[in-house]
Design a protein around this motif. Structure first.
Motif, PDB file in Angstrom:
ATOM      1  N   ASN A  45      35.938  42.446  52.779  1.00  0.00           N
ATOM      2  CA  ASN A  45      35.660  41.121  52.244  1.00  0.00           C
ATOM      3  C   ASN A  45      34.570  41.225  51.185  1.00  0.00           C
ATOM      4  OD1 ASN A  45      35.963  38.247  52.344  1.00  0.00           O
ATOM      5  ND2 ASN A  45      33.953  38.172  53.322  1.00  0.00           N
ATOM      6  N   CYS A  46      34.951  41.031  49.937  1.00  0.00           N
ATOM      7  CA  CYS A  46      33.953  41.093  48.870  1.00  0.00           C
ATOM      8  C   CYS A  46      32.893  40.021  49.096  1.00  0.00           C
ATOM      9  CB  CYS A  46      34.624  40.884  47.516  1.00  0.00           C
ATOM     10  SG  CYS A  46      33.458  40.945  46.144  1.00  0.00           S
ATOM     11  N   SER A  47      31.639  40.378  48.901  1.00  0.00           N
ATOM     12  CA  SER A  47      30.535  39.438  49.152  1.00  0.00           C
ATOM     13  C   SER A  47      30.470  38.346  48.094  1.00  0.00           C
ATOM     14  CB  SER A  47      29.207  40.198  49.178  1.00  0.00           C
ATOM     15  OG  SER A  47      29.006  40.862  47.945  1.00  0.00           O
ATOM     16  N   HIS A  48      31.204  38.492  47.004  1.00  0.00           N
ATOM     17  CA  HIS A  48      31.172  37.482  45.948  1.00  0.00           C
ATOM     18  C   HIS A  48      32.089  36.302  46.252  1.00  0.00           C
ATOM     19  CE1 HIS A  48      32.389  36.116  41.710  1.00  0.00           C
ATOM     20  NE2 HIS A  48      31.238  35.548  42.008  1.00  0.00           N
ATOM     21  N   ALA A  49      33.366  36.563  46.509  1.00  0.00           N
ATOM     22  CA  ALA A  49      34.300  35.449  46.682  1.00  0.00           C
ATOM     23  C   ALA A  49      35.373  35.753  47.723  1.00  0.00           C
ATOM     24  CB  ALA A  49      34.935  35.069  45.356  1.00  0.00           C
ATOM     25  N   ASP A  50      34.962  36.441  48.777  1.00  0.00           N
ATOM     26  CA  ASP A  50      35.855  36.645  49.918  1.00  0.00           C
ATOM     27  C   ASP A  50      37.220  37.205  49.539  1.00  0.00           C
ATOM     28  OD1 ASP A  50      33.836  35.733  51.506  1.00  0.00           O
ATOM     29  OD2 ASP A  50      34.596  33.689  51.620  1.00  0.00           O
ATOM     30  N   THR A  51      37.234  38.217  48.729  1.00  0.00           N
ATOM     31  CA  THR A  51      38.484  38.876  48.335  1.00  0.00           C
ATOM     32  C   THR A  51      38.624  40.195  49.097  1.00  0.00           C
ATOM     33  OG1 THR A  51      38.379  37.897  46.143  1.00  0.00           O
ATOM     34  CG2 THR A  51      39.677  39.910  46.347  1.00  0.00           C
ATOM     35  N   PRO A  52      39.832  40.540  49.530  1.00  0.00           N
ATOM     36  CA  PRO A  52      40.009  41.807  50.264  1.00  0.00           C
ATOM     37  C   PRO A  52      39.741  43.018  49.375  1.00  0.00           C
ATOM     38  CG  PRO A  52      41.927  40.367  50.534  1.00  0.00           C
ATOM     39  CD  PRO A  52      41.076  39.765  49.460  1.00  0.00           C
ATOM     40  N   THR A  64      36.246  49.276  44.111  1.00  0.00           N
ATOM     41  CA  THR A  64      36.081  48.175  43.160  1.00  0.00           C
ATOM     42  C   THR A  64      36.898  46.968  43.571  1.00  0.00           C
ATOM     43  OG1 THR A  64      35.704  49.766  41.395  1.00  0.00           O
ATOM     44  CG2 THR A  64      36.290  47.532  40.731  1.00  0.00           C
ATOM     45  N   CYS A  65      36.238  45.822  43.578  1.00  0.00           N
ATOM     46  CA  CYS A  65      36.896  44.566  43.929  1.00  0.00           C
ATOM     47  C   CYS A  65      37.984  44.246  42.902  1.00  0.00           C
ATOM     48  CB  CYS A  65      35.858  43.443  43.974  1.00  0.00           C
ATOM     49  SG  CYS A  65      36.607  41.831  44.295  1.00  0.00           S
ATOM     50  N   PRO A  66      39.169  43.847  43.370  1.00  0.00           N
ATOM     51  CA  PRO A  66      40.267  43.579  42.440  1.00  0.00           C
ATOM     52  C   PRO A  66      40.095  42.289  41.644  1.00  0.00           C
ATOM     53  CG  PRO A  66      40.934  43.024  44.667  1.00  0.00           C
ATOM     54  CD  PRO A  66      39.571  43.665  44.772  1.00  0.00           C
ATOM     55  N   LEU A  67      39.195  41.405  42.080  1.00  0.00           N
ATOM     56  CA  LEU A  67      39.121  40.106  41.409  1.00  0.00           C
ATOM     57  C   LEU A  67      38.181  40.103  40.197  1.00  0.00           C
ATOM     58  CD1 LEU A  67      40.412  37.381  41.611  1.00  0.00           C
ATOM     59  CD2 LEU A  67      38.588  36.627  43.122  1.00  0.00           C
ATOM     60  N   HIS A  68      36.928  40.538  40.391  1.00  0.00           N
ATOM     61  CA  HIS A  68      35.979  40.480  39.272  1.00  0.00           C
ATOM     62  C   HIS A  68      35.298  41.811  38.987  1.00  0.00           C
ATOM     63  CE1 HIS A  68      35.828  36.246  40.978  1.00  0.00           C
ATOM     64  NE2 HIS A  68      36.428  36.110  39.814  1.00  0.00           N
ATOM     65  N   GLY A  69      35.642  42.846  39.730  1.00  0.00           N
ATOM     66  CA  GLY A  69      35.221  44.179  39.347  1.00  0.00           C
ATOM     67  C   GLY A  69      33.905  44.715  39.863  1.00  0.00           C
ATOM     68  N   THR A  70      33.205  43.999  40.737  1.00  0.00           N
ATOM     69  CA  THR A  70      32.026  44.624  41.337  1.00  0.00           C
ATOM     70  C   THR A  70      32.490  45.797  42.177  1.00  0.00           C
ATOM     71  OG1 THR A  70      30.659  42.625  41.411  1.00  0.00           O
ATOM     72  CG2 THR A  70      30.177  44.318  43.044  1.00  0.00           C
ATOM     73  N   SER A  71      31.762  46.900  42.128  1.00  0.00           N
ATOM     74  CA  SER A  71      32.140  48.007  42.994  1.00  0.00           C
ATOM     75  C   SER A  71      31.094  48.180  44.095  1.00  0.00           C
ATOM     76  CB  SER A  71      32.329  49.301  42.200  1.00  0.00           C
ATOM     77  OG  SER A  71      31.122  49.734  41.659  1.00  0.00           O
ATOM     78  N   PRO A  82      26.241  42.292  39.470  1.00  0.00           N
ATOM     79  CA  PRO A  82      27.001  41.040  39.395  1.00  0.00           C
ATOM     80  C   PRO A  82      28.470  41.305  39.061  1.00  0.00           C
ATOM     81  CG  PRO A  82      24.971  40.913  38.133  1.00  0.00           C
ATOM     82  CD  PRO A  82      25.147  42.350  38.539  1.00  0.00           C
ATOM     83  N   PRO A  83      29.351  40.362  39.417  1.00  0.00           N
ATOM     84  CA  PRO A  83      29.011  39.040  39.924  1.00  0.00           C
ATOM     85  C   PRO A  83      28.651  38.984  41.408  1.00  0.00           C
ATOM     86  CG  PRO A  83      31.379  39.221  39.706  1.00  0.00           C
ATOM     87  CD  PRO A  83      30.794  40.482  39.132  1.00  0.00           C
ATOM     88  N   ALA A  84      28.839  40.048  42.166  1.00  0.00           N
ATOM     89  CA  ALA A  84      28.400  40.010  43.563  1.00  0.00           C
ATOM     90  C   ALA A  84      26.871  40.046  43.602  1.00  0.00           C
ATOM     91  CB  ALA A  84      28.977  41.196  44.327  1.00  0.00           C
TER      92      ALA A  84
HETATM   93  S1  FES Z   1      35.509  38.407  44.325  1.00  0.00           S
HETATM   94 FE1  FES Z   1      34.785  40.442  44.268  1.00  0.00          FE
HETATM   95  S2  FES Z   1      33.597  40.532  42.464  1.00  0.00           S
HETATM   96 FE2  FES Z   1      34.283  38.476  42.549  1.00  0.00          FE
END
Ligand code: FES
Length: 125
Positions: A45-52, A64-71, A82-84
């Motif tokens: 669960n990404c800490s930014h926007a709850d993405t797997p 690396t998060c698939p939504l906004h790219g924080t690793s 950022p964005p996490a």
């Molecule tokens: S949801 Fe993972 S970086 Fe935004």
């Protein structure tokens, strides 16, 4: 002192080096990665926007998060920026008789930056 929480991850002997898998345990599930022969586990669960994070890309020790790219570093759950705003809970993994077990987590300090539940307003699942 109480025992740390643990989750049975099953037989992960077939997980190839540089690969990852999702295990449906706990609140969000756990993504398990094998890097240089060693297993690492993060809350999925990404800490930014709850993405797997299990849907993201694993390169070396970075997932690396698939939504906004924080690793996130799979060794300790820390984030690259950022964005996490924070890292993600990280588990120690032990293999016992062919079965992997995730133990404890570093979740206690993930909200320590004062931002609190930042991802709560952006939930995607
Ligand atoms: S949801 Fe993972 S970086 Fe935004």
């Amino acid at each position: 002192m109480s025992e740390p929480e643990s989750f049975d991850l099953g037989d992960l002997s077939g997980l190839a080096d540089g690969d990852k898998t999702f295990v449906d345990v706990g609140e969000y599930g756990i993504v398990v990665c094998r890097v240089k022969g060693e297993l690492f586990a993060l809350e999925d669960n990404c800490s930014h926007a709850d993405t797997p994070l299990s849907e993201g890309r694993l390169r070396g020790y970075n997932l690396t998060c698939p939504l906004h790219g924080t690793s996130f570093d799979v060794r300790d759950g820390t984030h690259s920026g950022p964005p996490a705003y924070t890292g993600v809970p990280c588990y120690k993994v032990e293999e016992r008789d062919g079965v992997a077990v995730a133990i404890g987590s570093s979740s206690d300090d993930t909200d320590a930056d004062g931002f609190g539940e930042v991802g709560g307003m952006f939930r995607t699942r």
